[in-house]
Design an enzyme around this catalytic site. Sequence first.
Site, PDB file in Angstrom:
ATOM      1  N   ASN A  96      38.444  32.988  25.283  1.00  0.00           N
ATOM      2  CA  ASN A  96      39.020  34.291  24.945  1.00  0.00           C
ATOM      3  C   ASN A  96      40.242  34.137  24.042  1.00  0.00           C
ATOM      4  OD1 ASN A  96      37.289  36.077  26.177  1.00  0.00           O
ATOM      5  ND2 ASN A  96      38.350  36.009  28.151  1.00  0.00           N
ATOM      6  N   ASP A 100      35.193  35.637  35.538  1.00  0.00           N
ATOM      7  CA  ASP A 100      34.349  34.546  35.055  1.00  0.00           C
ATOM      8  C   ASP A 100      33.531  33.956  36.201  1.00  0.00           C
ATOM      9  OD1 ASP A 100      36.392  33.469  36.466  1.00  0.00           O
ATOM     10  OD2 ASP A 100      37.075  32.058  34.932  1.00  0.00           O
TER      11      ASP A 100
END
Lengths: 54, 350
Positions: B230, B265
């Site tokens: 990210n 996640d």
Amino acid sequence: MSVQPNAEFLLKSFLSNTDEAVVGFDLDGAIFLWNQAAAELYGFSQPEIIGPTR
Amino acid sequence: MMLKDPSCPASLSGALAERLSKSGLRVSVRIQRSPVRDARGEIIGIVERSQALAPGSSCSVAEAHLRLLVEQIPLFFWTTDLQLRVTSHWGRTASLAKSFPRYPVGQTIYQYLRCRDDGEPPAKQHFLALHGVSSRVEYSSRNRRYDLSIGPYLHPQGKIIGCIGMALDITESRKTEDEIRFRASHDGLTGLANYREFFESLEQEVRRVERTRQPFALLLLDLDDLKAINDRLGHLTGNRALNRLARVMKEQCRTTDLAARYGGDEFAILLLDADGERAQNVAQRISACLRSQNDSPPLSVSTGYSVYLNDGLSATELLEAADKRLYQSKKSRHSCAPNPDNQHTESART
């Protein structure tokens, strides 16, 4: 000799008593005749179709 | 309006036509038409005589009006006699013309509702109604779904003379409900089940296994280095990475298994009728699948599993056990490869 009813009266009583919807229109398509059975069949009263005075 | 059609021929005998009445109802008529002439024989107009054809269409203006109003409701009604023949029919036939006959009076309810078996809905409910029992049932016909209410048709003196049925088309609302239910129980990004759905299924499985004694396993997966992906490649790439893992998980699951996105996640799979070996197998297959992908950035997962009975008896115990193994595998991975973050992202950049 019996009394001859006049033709207009005869026609009017015939038109309002028949169960056939009778509609008359001129060459422009404007309706000038709308009998009782027509009013019943199509749901529009005579004044609605032809107008209040004619 | 209806008669002002100058193109119509002046003479006509016995022609059939369909006209619109004031209530919006179509009226089938047989027409006789003759010209009106003046004294010189010129046509100055037309006189038309018409008679309604179908007995049903010559209903009174009041009934036609009521029918028009009823047709605004997404609903239809019917009545039957004791032999389950339709005796009247009200409501929105136009929109159902494809799935229901247009003039059903006189047909049996088997034809009318397209059903066969007396013991099955909706025929069954009609027989119940003849015995005085009102009931409600959902019924599907030709890709549409209806909510049917069927009850006895009572004569004013109280005798049952048939059935009254009512059908509400619930196809659209059912679709919306299904979609809402799906959205409430699934993750918007990956389409996998969400945390709540997963936890509920897990608890349900715990309750079920107490009866069936068929073991099941739980597999937790953690997408490695999502934060690094990210931060360095952007959240869109991060989202794509999550989707890639979700796809691989779906591929490696049986239809009875439940794959879920557990958190940011974190992912989880509920493996039914499985032991620790199968859980490890699935974990290895998912890892291998991710390794074989050529997409960038390369992805890897840390996994941890737990098995019912060996590792715990409740949903929480099982989750804790799996989480512990996951943590250990993460720790050992970090000790084996000192800085995997950089390796992954560097290879992605080149």
